[in-house]
Design a protein around this motif. Structure first.
Motif, mmCIF file in Angstrom:
data_model
loop_
_atom_site.group_PDB
_atom_site.id
_atom_site.type_symbol
_atom_site.label_atom_id
_atom_site.label_comp_id
_atom_site.label_asym_id
_atom_site.label_seq_id
_atom_site.Cartn_x
_atom_site.Cartn_y
_atom_site.Cartn_z
ATOM 1 N N PRO A 1 8.820 7.715 -14.191
ATOM 2 C CA PRO A 1 7.690 8.311 -14.939
ATOM 3 C C PRO A 1 6.584 7.289 -15.189
ATOM 4 O O PRO A 1 6.841 6.126 -15.486
ATOM 5 N N GLN A 2 5.345 7.749 -15.033
ATOM 6 C CA GLN A 2 4.186 6.886 -15.251
ATOM 7 C C GLN A 2 3.311 7.460 -16.351
ATOM 8 O O GLN A 2 3.403 8.641 -16.693
ATOM 9 N N GLU A 3 2.420 6.604 -16.859
ATOM 10 C CA GLU A 3 1.422 7.093 -17.811
ATOM 11 C C GLU A 3 0.532 8.112 -17.113
ATOM 12 O O GLU A 3 0.303 8.053 -15.903
ATOM 13 N N ALA A 4 0.012 9.054 -17.883
ATOM 14 C CA ALA A 4 -0.769 10.150 -17.305
ATOM 15 C C ALA A 4 -1.942 9.661 -16.467
ATOM 16 O O ALA A 4 -2.276 10.238 -15.444
ATOM 17 N N ALA B 1 -2.981 4.439 -12.397
ATOM 18 C CA ALA B 1 -3.559 4.456 -11.054
ATOM 19 C C ALA B 1 -2.629 3.841 -10.022
ATOM 20 O O ALA B 1 -2.919 3.861 -8.839
ATOM 21 N N GLU B 2 -1.505 3.273 -10.470
ATOM 22 C CA GLU B 2 -0.612 2.594 -9.551
ATOM 23 C C GLU B 2 0.076 3.588 -8.613
ATOM 24 O O GLU B 2 0.146 4.779 -8.876
ATOM 25 N N LYS B 3 0.593 3.049 -7.506
ATOM 26 C CA LYS B 3 1.383 3.861 -6.597
ATOM 27 C C LYS B 3 2.660 4.303 -7.303
ATOM 28 O O LYS B 3 3.172 3.600 -8.176
ATOM 29 N N PRO B 4 3.201 5.481 -6.952
ATOM 30 C CA PRO B 4 4.470 5.890 -7.564
ATOM 31 C C PRO B 4 5.576 4.898 -7.220
ATOM 32 O O PRO B 4 5.564 4.281 -6.147
ATOM 33 N N TRP C 1 -1.493 8.908 0.876
ATOM 34 C CA TRP C 1 -1.617 9.872 -0.216
ATOM 35 C C TRP C 1 -0.237 10.404 -0.587
ATOM 36 O O TRP C 1 0.465 10.971 0.248
ATOM 37 N N HIS C 2 0.123 10.258 -1.847
ATOM 38 C CA HIS C 2 1.381 10.806 -2.343
ATOM 39 C C HIS C 2 1.120 12.187 -2.943
ATOM 40 O O HIS C 2 0.128 12.404 -3.645
ATOM 41 N N PHE C 3 1.996 13.156 -2.641
ATOM 42 C CA PHE C 3 1.893 14.477 -3.271
ATOM 43 C C PHE C 3 3.299 15.044 -3.447
ATOM 44 O O PHE C 3 4.254 14.608 -2.799
ATOM 45 N N SER C 4 3.429 16.029 -4.347
ATOM 46 C CA SER C 4 4.752 16.516 -4.698
ATOM 47 C C SER C 4 4.720 18.002 -5.027
ATOM 48 O O SER C 4 3.660 18.589 -5.286
ATOM 49 N N LEU C 5 5.910 18.613 -5.027
ATOM 50 C CA LEU C 5 6.035 20.003 -5.454
ATOM 51 C C LEU C 5 5.689 20.154 -6.925
ATOM 52 O O LEU C 5 5.153 21.186 -7.346
ATOM 53 N N GLU D 1 0.817 -1.211 0.000
ATOM 54 C CA GLU D 1 0.000 0.000 0.000
ATOM 55 C C GLU D 1 0.854 1.267 0.000
ATOM 56 O O GLU D 1 0.324 2.369 -0.109
ATOM 57 N N GLN D 2 2.168 1.115 0.163
ATOM 58 C CA GLN D 2 3.087 2.248 0.160
ATOM 59 C C GLN D 2 3.550 2.528 -1.269
ATOM 60 O O GLN D 2 3.395 1.688 -2.159
ATOM 61 N N PRO D 3 4.139 3.713 -1.523
ATOM 62 C CA PRO D 3 4.836 3.884 -2.807
ATOM 63 C C PRO D 3 5.797 2.727 -3.019
ATOM 64 O O PRO D 3 6.456 2.261 -2.090
ATOM 65 N N GLN D 4 5.880 2.251 -4.243
ATOM 66 C CA GLN D 4 6.630 1.031 -4.522
ATOM 67 C C GLN D 4 8.118 1.316 -4.729
ATOM 68 O O GLN D 4 8.512 2.424 -5.112
ATOM 69 N N ILE D 5 8.929 0.299 -4.454
ATOM 70 C CA ILE D 5 10.376 0.404 -4.567
ATOM 71 C C ILE D 5 10.867 -0.598 -5.609
ATOM 72 O O ILE D 5 10.543 -1.782 -5.541
ATOM 73 N N ALA D 6 11.624 -0.113 -6.580
ATOM 74 C CA ALA D 6 12.269 -0.981 -7.573
ATOM 75 C C ALA D 6 13.742 -1.062 -7.212
ATOM 76 O O ALA D 6 14.480 -0.077 -7.328
#
Length: 617
Positions: A220-223, A226-229, A608-612, A190-195
């Motif tokens: 970078p993801q498709e516009a 819906a996946e986690k960053p 919830w993920h958010f960014s500058l 459920e967290q942002p994913q790590i590669a």
């Protein structure tokens, strides 16, 4: 009762039984979450029955386990010196390693934590730990348990019982011996994913030459994805540059050997629990004084030694950051001073424990060694556009910002107090994680808050969740371990406290924060006694501020700061607590299965993920 020589071992259930059991538990958890199951004394019931459990001496997701056993509440005392089995760091590229199982006396592992946490209505157990003893006369004759992880309550496990008295359990001054656990409502997926790439994660904790570096920006993801960053992280070997090798008397022109903060016995005065810390410091001192370590000390230049603020508990590296030399706080460091990366690597490997090294790596963007904060001008546009500069600068300088008028409507405060219900005036610590739609709308729409937080974390942040907390009118350090000065053993993170009632500075149990202490990179993070500090020490080293004020005010602070709940006072306190981390951090820590509260367990999960970048778009 089962004696230490007759620990019960039950056969594993069949596959179909296990599947059914897990399905029922997931349904129960979902219903509990939706219905906002609350915890007063975390699991205590008005009329407890045999086998009821609760947590004490900590918070609502972590603390000393207390069991209602043979007609009374008591705590489980582990044998002094028994090493707790911990889950090994998991390398995603390898099959999960089995959890260490000990069949000797005093067994206490994540299996037991998992059972107790589910019994308390939380999702899973994260880890075990030693906690401060309860009252000596309240120790149970139980010194461990053997669960297979599928039981619905602790008493269904094989309890290890001893008839004779255990001295470590009867002596209040011998610390710590109480069985503790940490619970959570979060799972890695459920967290942002790590590669991950590079070497295995397990090397991070085994070898100080390895470090982890996570990208400041997500993949970078498709516009419309819906996946986690996803953040790319690599484990690599830190090789010092291939130039000359410096020694204590080296050819590198370093005319001083870096300090050894572990050799002064007065350093123990900084800690509450001096006996276990004496053992910890002896071990660290021995490692620090080894021939290999002393050779590497010579690689730290005199210029860097001037830039670092050395203390008994950690290092403040603020003046070693890019561009800080010659600034108001760092006038003693030349403006053009430059430190070779190898010097910082040497500091990290010599002074920090394995968990401290990991947190130092993961907090690199927040500290400002890497990412956008390494060049502060890159943050200016967003900070000025949304009026977040004042909050950001207060967090950077002091680790705490006061929000006198955060724009909370009376209906948001009422919504939270209604969720607390009778717990708002209870005589026990309580927390609820009821959905609060009005609060969530405010959190989503408050761009000023989002910008300041995202900038503080270097560009990307996660709002993990929230809870509503009640502190009773009477508090003692024995009943509430957070009444000791401490940090949260999670590195850099932020918590937003929203006051639901007037909090008097003298009587309202305000949280106190040691200003500027958030800048410390602590030597140790593994055990709770390493993060509990003596009041005299803190007062002599830092200016402190009390988070008191009127209903509707708020504070946001970095819990890497040394802070505490004020035990003195006669009035209860109700607050909303909202938690934030740098976006990549908790996903990696959760994947490794470490005893680090990232995120804290007892919250309503949001993630919830958010960014500058969202604000600048």
């Amino acid at each position: 009762r089962i004696s230490s020589s007759q620990v019960a071992h039950r056969p594993l259930a069949s596959c179909s039984q296990l599947c059914h059991t897990m399905l029922v538990r997931r349904m129960r958890f979902a219903l509990a979450l939706a219905a906002a199951v609350t915890s007063a004394d975390v699991g205590a019931q008005p009329s407890p029955s045999q086998g009821s459990v609760r947590l004490a001496g900590g918070n609502t997701d972590a603390g000393r386990v207390e069991l209602f056993y043979e007609g009374r509440w008591g705590w489980i005392c582990l044998h002094q010196g028994q090493r707790l089995p911990q889950p090994p760091a998991h390398d995603p590229a390898q099959p999960p390693a089995p959890l260490p199982r000990e069949t000797s006396e005093g067994h206490w592992s994540v299996d037991e934590a998992d059972v107790i946490c589910r019994q308390l209505g939380l999702r899973r157990g994260v880890s075990t730990m030693r906690m401060e003893n309860g009252l000596g006369g309240e120790a149970l004759p139980i010194f461990g348990a053997m669960c297979n992880g599928t039981e619905s309550s602790l008493v269904e496990c094989g309890l290890q019982v001893q008839d004779e008295e255990m001295p470590a359990c009867q002596d209040d001054a011998r610390l710590p011996a109480a069985a503790g656990i940490r619970c959570t409502n979060f799972v890695p997926e459920e967290q942002p994913q790590i590669a991950m790439s590079g070497a295995g994660l397990s090397l991070l904790l085994k070898d100080s030459a390895y470090r982890v570096a996570c990208a400041s920006e997500p993949v970078p993801q498709e516009a419309n994805a819906a996946e986690k960053p996803t953040f790319q992280c690599v484990v690599h070997l830190d090789a010092l540059d291939g130039g000359e090798v410096c020694t204590i008397d080296g050819p590198c022109g370093h005319n001083a050997v870096a300090p050894n903060p572990f050799e002064d016995v007065k350093a123990l005065d900084a800690f509450v629990f001096k006996e276990p810390m004496d053992q910890c410091m002896q071990k660290t001192r021995s490692e620090f004084e080894s021939a290999a370590s002393r050779e590497r000390l010579g690689q730290i230049s005199g210029e860097l030694q001037k830039a670092v603020r050395w203390s008994e508990i950690g290092l403040d590296l603020t003046c070693a950051l890019p561009g800080r030399g010659g600034s108001r706080q760092c006038r003693h460091v030349s403006e053009d001073a430059g430190f070779d990366a190898s010097e910082l690597i040497t500091l990290r490997s010599l002074y920090f424990s394995p968990i401290a090294r990991l947190l130092f790596d993961l907090d690199s963007d927040v500290i400002g060694f890497t990412g956008r904060k390494a060049a502060v001008d890159t943050l200016a546009e967003a900070l000025d556009r949304d009026g977040a500069r004042e909050m950001f600068e207060a967090l950077e300088e002091d680790g705490v910002a006061k929000l006198i008028d955060p724009g909370l409507s009376p209906s948001i405060l009422s919504e939270a107090l209604e969720a607390l219900g009778e717990s708002a005036t209870a005589d026990r610590l309580a927390a609820v994680r009821t959905p609060l739609p009005l609060l969530e709308d405010w959190l989503r729409s408050n761009t000023k808050l989002q910008v300041a937080i995202a900038a503080y974390f270097g560009g990307h942040a996660v709002l993990h969740g929230y809870k509503v907390v009640h502190l009773p009118a009477k508090l003692t350090p024995k009943a509430f371990i957070s009444a000791h000065w401490h940090h949260d053993r999670a590195g850099r993170r932020l918590k937003l406290f929203i006051l639901l009632n007037d909090v008097d500075e003298a009587e309202g149990h305000p949280t106190q924060v040691a200003k500027g202490s958030h800048k410390l990179s602590y030597y140790w993070h593994e055990d709770f006694e390493q993060s509990r500090y003596d009041d005299g020490y803190v007062q002599s080293k830092f200016e402190t501020v009390k988070m008191a004020g009127n209903k509707g005010m708020a504070y946001i602070f970095d819990t890497n700061s040394i802070h505490k709940g004020t035990p003195e006072g006669s009035l209860g306190r109700n607050v909303i607590v909202v938690e934030y981390h740098q976006a990549a951090k908790c996903g990696l820590i959760s994947t490794m299965g470490l005893n680090i509260p990232c995120p804290s367990g007892d919250q309503r999960p949001l993630n919830w993920h958010f960014s500058l970048d969202e604000r600048l778009a």
